[in-house]
Design a protein around this motif. Structure first.
Motif, PDB file in Angstrom:
ATOM      1  N   ASN A 518       0.831  -1.202   0.000  1.00 44.77           N
ATOM      2  CA  ASN A 518       0.000   0.000   0.000  1.00 44.77           C
ATOM      3  C   ASN A 518       0.869   1.257   0.000  1.00 44.77           C
ATOM      4  O   ASN A 518       2.015   1.248   0.467  1.00 44.77           O
ATOM      5  N   SER A 519       0.326   2.337  -0.512  1.00 44.68           N
ATOM      6  CA  SER A 519       1.044   3.613  -0.485  1.00 44.68           C
ATOM      7  C   SER A 519       1.350   3.996   0.948  1.00 44.68           C
ATOM      8  O   SER A 519       0.538   3.790   1.863  1.00 44.68           O
ATOM      9  N   HIS A 541       1.211   5.009  -5.180  1.00 43.69           N
ATOM     10  CA  HIS A 541       0.455   4.418  -6.300  1.00 43.69           C
ATOM     11  C   HIS A 541      -0.480   5.471  -6.894  1.00 43.69           C
ATOM     12  O   HIS A 541      -0.959   6.356  -6.211  1.00 43.69           O
TER      13      HIS A 541
END
Length: 541
Positions: A518-519, A541
């Motif tokens: 995940n970012s 992302h």
């Protein structure tokens, strides 16, 4: 070659002959000669007249040359093939380095050939002989620039340095993806420096001399406004610039070729040329050629006192983040050793090129198997050692004299040349030779010079922030087991991403699939040889 030198080589060969050599057939050694010798040792090239390594019939004939029997001594002394860069510091493309086993095979082969009744075996079982392109090793050039007339090289057994101006006659700017020098007489052309000039200053200097071209010992000529472009040396493999990159020729650009003609005992004529390959795309990344010279030497001042062995240290700071793809050191006759490395702003040391035994006769442009990505603020260091004593057999002065910077080969220089591209995302995944630089495990077995780095190194993550993937380069000074782990801000490991290794010394490369993360902000930790190194990783992302 002088008779005394040849006698010494032959006597040295007898001293290293294997006492009980294995039976070696042509098929066992053909590939060694083809891959390492035939580029220069073939008709029309610089090794013509010594041996011809393009086939068994050419290499071994009824009237064997004494140079054939000198081969074992030359390869055991590592004088041939002429590759000067230290492979234990960094590997490069087009390396010609014989293994100990290959040298043993050559020793046995040469020893057996002179014995009555030697059977080379079935010749057709050997690899096919190499086929060399005529006129170009890169293909069909877009244009060929040839010297306007043949230049007579005097037979006075003296080095000659002559510049010739070749005009592109371009009406508009053109992008160039490759420049290939072709020697008119490869046996006399020792090495060549190539420059561009757009203001006519080279033509003006040429007009002041009665002969074709003008003499210039070390550069494009006094008062000539020229930019260094590239170089040529015997055995150098020409290459296109990295895909999508090149240089720009402005309208009316002239090229200057500064040729060093080797000594000869009879007059010969040379009419060399340049093959130019244009890039059809209008938008390219411009290659930056940077020469770092004596003005970057720190202490002492660049002046080599007689009867002294001195080492000079230079530093050059990169003004941007660059992707380096080739490098070339340059010294003259007093040169002994040249070492170049970089230190990033984070304190990481990166080896670039090491010439442990300098040889003025063999100056090459060394091409990296992958981009060497150096962040802005990286300091490129060099150490150049000179021997200005009677112990240096190449010292042109006897007795030794004080020597400073100068254009003549009997003066000295402390320079290196880099080909650079301004970094762009994706450069870290570019591979020029997968055999030397694999994306999943970049291990080219390149330990540093002893004592330079003794602990594991984790280099900067590229790119950072990362989107789809992140490339991690690390260095191990000895055989080590360890792991690479990614933690989030709460100290939790990211499952399915961590890497364990147990591997050899040298550079290694791992690629992490950050699409699975995940970012956010993370910490990448490498543990090896009792050391824990942390780098900050950002995923977007």
């Amino acid at each position: 070659m002088k008779k005394a030198s040849l006698f010494y080589i032959i006597i040295s060969w007898f001293a290293i002959l294997p006492s009980s050599a294995q039976n070696v057939e042509w098929k066992d050694v053909a590939g060694i000669f083809y891959n390492n010798c035939a580029t220069c040792h073939r008709p029309g090239e610089i090794g013509d007249g010594y041996i011809d390594a393009t086939s068994y019939a050419a290499l071994v004939n009824d009237s064997l040359s004494p140079y054939f029997f000198a081969i074992p001594a030359r390869v055991n002394e590592r004088l041939m093939p002429p590759w000067k860069a230290n492979p234990d510091y960094h590997h490069f493309l087009d390396e010609r380095i014989l293994s100990d086993d290959e040298i043993t095979l050559i020793d046995s082969f040469v020893a057996q050939v002179e014995r009555p009744g030697y059977d080379p075996g079935e010749i057709t079982l050997a690899p096919p002989p190499p086929v060399f392109a005529e006129g170009s090793q890169l293909g069909i050039p877009d244009t060929v620039l040839t010297m306007a007339q043949a230049f007579p090289v005097p037979g006075d057994y003296t080095d000659h340095y002559q510049c010739f101006v070749l005009h592109t006659n371009l009406l508009d700017s053109r992008n160039v993806k490759a420049i290939e020098f072709r020697a008119g007489d490869p046996k006399i052309v020792h090495h060549v420096f190539i420059y561009t000039c757009i203001d006519g200053s080279a033509d003006s200097l040429d007009a002041t001399t009665p002969e074709y071209g003008y003499p210039s010992f070390g550069g494009a000529g006094e008062g000539v406004n020229a930019d260094f472009l590239t170089l040529y040396g015997p055995g150098l493999t020409p290459r296109f610039y990295p895909e999508g990159s090149g240089i720009k020729f402005k309208a009316n650009t002239a090229l200057i070729i500064q040729i060093h003609y080797a000594p000869t005992d009879h007059e010969v004529f040379d009419q060399s040329s340049l093959n130019i390959f244009y890039e059809p795309e209008s938008e390219i990344r411009i290659v930056k050629g940077k020469r770092v010279g004596e003005n970057y030497v720190l202490e002492p001042v660049f002046f080599i006192l007689k009867d002294k062995v001195l080492t000079f240290h230079s530093e050059y700071t990169l003004d941007s983040t660059y992707s380096m793809f080739s490098i070339a050191p340059h010294m003259h006759y007093l040169g002994q050793e040249f070492k170049i490395w970089a230190v990033t702003p984070g304190g990481d040391s990166v080896p670039l090129c090491h010439i442990p035994v300098w040889d003025f006769k063999w100056q090459l442009l060394y091409n990296f198997p992958c981009f060497m990505i150096l962040p802005q603020g990286t300091v490129v260091h060099s150490e150049a050692t000179y021997d200005n004593t009677t112990n240096n057999p190449n010292n042109p002065n006897n007795p030794p004299k004080n020597v400073g910077y100068g254009e003549s080969s009997y003066d000295e220089m402390d320079k290196y040349f880099m080909n650079l591209l301004t970094y762009q995302s994706g450069d870290e995944t570019v591979v020029f030779d997968s055999a030397l630089c694999a994306l999943d495990d970049y291990n080219v077995s390149t330990p540093f010079v002893s004592g330079m780095i003794t602990t594991p190194q984790l280099y900067n993550i590229i790119p950072n922030p990362a989107n789809d993937q992140a490339v991690i380069d690390y260095y191990l000074p000895k055989y080590s087991a360890g792991n690479i782990v990614i933690y989030d801000l709460l100290g939790r490991t990211i499952p399915g991403i961590n890497t364990e290794f147990e591997t050899t010394p040298g550079f290694h490369r791992s690629v992490i699939d950050t699409k699975k993360i995940n970012s956010g902000i993370y910490f990448l930790v490498m543990q090896a040889d009792g050391k824990r190194i942390t780098k900050r990783l950002v995923v977007e992302h």
